[in-house]
Design a protein around this motif. Structure first.
Motif, PDB file in Angstrom:
ATOM      1  N   GLN A  61       0.842  -1.196   0.000  1.00 16.10           N
ATOM      2  CA  GLN A  61       0.000   0.000   0.000  1.00 16.10           C
ATOM      3  C   GLN A  61       0.875   1.243   0.000  1.00 16.10           C
ATOM      4  N   SER A  62       0.645   2.083  -0.968  1.00 15.77           N
ATOM      5  CA  SER A  62       1.295   3.404  -0.967  1.00 15.77           C
ATOM      6  C   SER A  62       0.517   4.281  -1.915  1.00 15.77           C
ATOM      7  N   GLN A  63       0.625   5.580  -1.715  1.00 15.00           N
ATOM      8  CA  GLN A  63      -0.208   6.486  -2.493  1.00 15.00           C
ATOM      9  C   GLN A  63       0.129   6.404  -3.982  1.00 15.00           C
ATOM     10  N   GLN A  73       1.870 -17.037  -7.279  1.00  9.33           N
ATOM     11  CA  GLN A  73       2.238 -15.847  -6.498  1.00  9.33           C
ATOM     12  C   GLN A  73       1.098 -14.830  -6.542  1.00  9.33           C
ATOM     13  N   MET A  74       0.668 -14.369  -5.369  1.00 11.71           N
ATOM     14  CA  MET A  74      -0.455 -13.421  -5.299  1.00 11.71           C
ATOM     15  C   MET A  74       0.082 -12.059  -4.859  1.00 11.71           C
ATOM     16  N   LEU A  75      -0.245 -11.046  -5.615  1.00 14.23           N
ATOM     17  CA  LEU A  75       0.225  -9.699  -5.308  1.00 14.23           C
ATOM     18  C   LEU A  75      -0.966  -8.745  -5.312  1.00 14.23           C
ATOM     19  N   LEU A  76      -1.075  -7.927  -4.300  1.00 18.14           N
ATOM     20  CA  LEU A  76      -2.203  -6.988  -4.243  1.00 18.14           C
ATOM     21  C   LEU A  76      -1.688  -5.585  -3.913  1.00 18.14           C
ATOM     22  N   PHE A  77      -2.228  -4.614  -4.643  1.00 13.11           N
ATOM     23  CA  PHE A  77      -1.775  -3.225  -4.480  1.00 13.11           C
ATOM     24  C   PHE A  77      -2.950  -2.306  -4.204  1.00 13.11           C
ATOM     25  N   SER A  78      -2.694  -1.314  -3.368  1.00 14.18           N
ATOM     26  CA  SER A  78      -3.750  -0.372  -3.045  1.00 14.18           C
ATOM     27  C   SER A  78      -3.134   0.972  -2.660  1.00 14.18           C
ATOM     28  N   ILE A 134       3.923  -7.752   3.888  1.00 18.64           N
ATOM     29  CA  ILE A 134       3.165  -6.493   3.784  1.00 18.64           C
ATOM     30  C   ILE A 134       4.129  -5.314   3.738  1.00 18.64           C
ATOM     31  N   ILE A 135       3.894  -4.453   2.776  1.00 18.94           N
ATOM     32  CA  ILE A 135       4.712  -3.239   2.691  1.00 18.94           C
ATOM     33  C   ILE A 135       3.776  -2.040   2.686  1.00 18.94           C
ATOM     34  N   LYS A 136       4.077  -1.075   3.554  1.00 24.65           N
ATOM     35  CA  LYS A 136       3.236   0.133   3.598  1.00 24.65           C
ATOM     36  C   LYS A 136       4.121   1.361   3.556  1.00 24.65           C
ATOM     37  N   LEU A 137       3.649   2.346   2.846  1.00 21.13           N
ATOM     38  CA  LEU A 137       4.364   3.618   2.812  1.00 21.13           C
ATOM     39  C   LEU A 137       3.371   4.710   3.127  1.00 21.13           C
ATOM     40  N   LYS A 138       3.586   5.374   4.240  1.00 26.61           N
ATOM     41  CA  LYS A 138       2.625   6.413   4.665  1.00 26.61           C
ATOM     42  C   LYS A 138       2.633   7.595   3.723  1.00 26.61           C
ATOM     43  N   ARG A 139       1.484   8.186   3.551  1.00 27.24           N
ATOM     44  CA  ARG A 139       1.335   9.373   2.730  1.00 27.24           C
ATOM     45  C   ARG A 139       1.996  10.568   3.410  1.00 27.24           C
TER      46      ARG A 139
END
Ligand SMILES: Nc1ncnc2c1ncn2[C@@H]1O[C@H](COP(=O)(O)OP(=O)(O)OP(=O)(O)O)[C@@H](O)[C@H]1O
Length: 480
Positions: A138-140, A270-275, A295-300
């Motif tokens: 998840q990242s903007q 392999q399952m990849l999901l982006f948001s 899980i990878i997250k990048l804050k806005r």
């Protein structure tokens, strides 16, 4: 209201939109939609707020893609949650470290990428690892997610095999086409790998089997192609990508269709999901699609009002607001300004009046399809027009860095008429990083709008100063 020069400007804008190419410009049936929504009461003589004020995530996302030419910068750190916390955390600072196929490295460089983006530094090693790892990221918008999963898909296909091996689902036809373009660009030097579009209108003969190694499409068509029409053998898919999960779940039925597709895939796929966002509903959906995820997250990057000078001007009606605006323009030099109106009617009127005064005006409003809006914004970014008059449609997502003056001709309110603080912040706020000073001027024309202004002021705990636009000296001061 149209003057010749105004009509000419509109013609130019429309021509620019048409020349955008690639995507079709469609007429929207605005009238009937507006009629269906005809009860809304606004400050503007019963005129309705712009239809597209209603959140249209897919259109917003497409607009972002169309106007963005660069990575979004961020100073925030990536958060990584590994499925196996004991395994070393790999991150790369260069594309060479990834040992990509030379054709792909060539493709990456040809796109002008010198080094992985923040999210790519961690996501790429995970996606390219052996055995393949699942990922939720998840990242903007604009942080490099699409480029990352496209690279992963291209790396995993075996061009010698003439059947689909990578499957990517996108929420809309237009978004699928945009991702397809990235696949084509990045795979430019790898011509053996072919791409098929599983989108409505792409009719294939019954009984045929798709030979392209990568298939990108919308959930409904992809499901049909796997299940009913059997153009694709889902058991041979090695990589499944679900893009724009937040947009996906906003559309009725897409969630179920995506889950049904996922269930047909082999266990080791392999399952990849982006948001772009990660609210609870997206998170729950993500967990159903991706088992055992990393899980990878990048804050806005947060926006702030700290570097913004805020003023308000007291008027009685829209004509007085226009006079105040002219006084401001007469007193200070404004390189480029964005002016926000509540309704399409006001925006159109104001654009006409400003144009009559000799300003080069661009107008953005709800009757334009996304591609037309993108073209108008592009022209404004290039400086072809100095004033952009708009309804709420483009309050979000457009990032015109050179704009230092924002004028709220009407204050932002939500559908219940309450102050829309988030939109206010988004319109005039700046990220700390690009902390250029800015100027925001709010036009107040009734007790009601004064009340809105006061509530906005309280919410942010930041004073909004009164400005007397009949006093030239006073206006001149605000520019310093
Ligand atoms: N490593 C990189 N170096 C330079 N530019 C990059 C890099 N990765 C991506 N870009 C460019 O940055 C922009 C945003 O990238 P990308 O579309 O992959 O982001 P995204 O997070 O998927 O956003 P969106 O969902 O809006 O498409 C694109 O113009 C892309 O070409």
């Amino acid at each position: 209201m149209a003057t010749d020069s105004w009509a000419l400007a509109v013609d130019e804008q429309e021509a620019a939109a048409e020349s955008l190419g690639g995507l079709q410009i469609k007429e929207k049936d605005e009238t009937s939609k507006a009629e269906a929504n005809g009860t809304a009461k606004t400050e503007d003589d019963g005129d309705k707020p712009d239809e597209d004020d209603k959140e249209d995530k897919a259109a917003q996302s497409l607009l972002n893609k169309l106007i963005r030419s660069n990575l979004v910068n961020t100073t925030n750190q990536v958060e990584v949650l590994q499925r196996d916390p004991n395994s070393p955390l790999y991150s790369v600072k260069s594309f060479e470290e990834l040992r990509l196929k030379p054709q792909l490295l060539q493709g990456v460089y040809a796109m002008g990428f010198n080094r992985p983006s923040k999210i790519q530094e961690n996501a790429l090693p995970m996606m390219l690892a052996e055995p393949p790892q699942n990922l939720i990221a998840q990242s903007q918008s604009g942080t490099g997610k699409t480029a990352a999963f496209v690279l992963a898909m291209l790396s995993h296909v075996d061009p010698a095999h003439k059947w689909p091996q990578c499957l990517c689902v996108s929420p809309t036809y237009e978004l699928a086409l945009q991702t397809g373009k990235v696949i084509e660009q990045m795979g430019k030097f790898y011509p053996e790998v072919k791409l098929a579009y599983a989108i409505r209108g792409n009719k294939l003969e019954r009984g045929m089997k798709i030979q392209e190694q990568i298939v990108i499409g919308t959930p409904g068509t992809v499901l049909d192609w796997c299940l009913k029409l059997k153009f694709i053998d889902p058991k041979k898919i090695k990589v499944f990508v679900l893009d724009e999960a937040d947009v996906m779940i906003a559309t009725q039925g897409h969630q179920d269709q995506s889950i049904r597709i996922q269930r047909m895939l082999p266990k080791d796929c392999q399952m990849l999901l982006f948001s772009a966002t990660f609210e609870d509903s997206v998170w729950r959906f993500a967990q159903r699609i991706v088992p055992d995820p990393n899980i990878i997250k990048l804050k806005r990057e947060e926006e702030t009002l700290d570097t913004i000078k805020q003023y308000y001007v007291l008027c009685n009606n829209k004509e007085e607001k226009f006079t105040a605006l002219c006084n401001i323009y007469g007193a200070i030099t404004i390189a480029q300004a964005m002016i926000f109106c509540h309704t399409r009617k006001t925006a159109g009127w104001l654009a006409g009046e400003l144009s009559r005064e000799g300003h080069q005006v661009a107008l953005l409003s709800g009757e334009m399809v996304v591609e037309q809006r993108a073209a108008v914004i592009e022209r404004f970014r290039e400086g072809k027009e100095k004033v952009l008059v708009t309804t709420n449609v483009c309050a979000r997502g457009i990032d015109v860095e050179q704009v230092s003056v924002v004028i709220n001709f009407d204050l932002p309110v939500d559908k219940d008429g309450n102050p829309d603080n988030e939109t206010y912040l988004h319109r005039i706020g700046r990220t700390g990083r690009f902390g250029k000073r800015g100027l925001a001027i709010n036009m107040v024309d009734s007790k009601h709008s004064m009340n809105i202004l006061n509530r906005i002021q309280e919410h942010f705990n930041k004073k909004i100063e009164k400005l007397d636009t009949d006093d030239l000296d006073e206006i001149e001061k605000i520019a310093n």
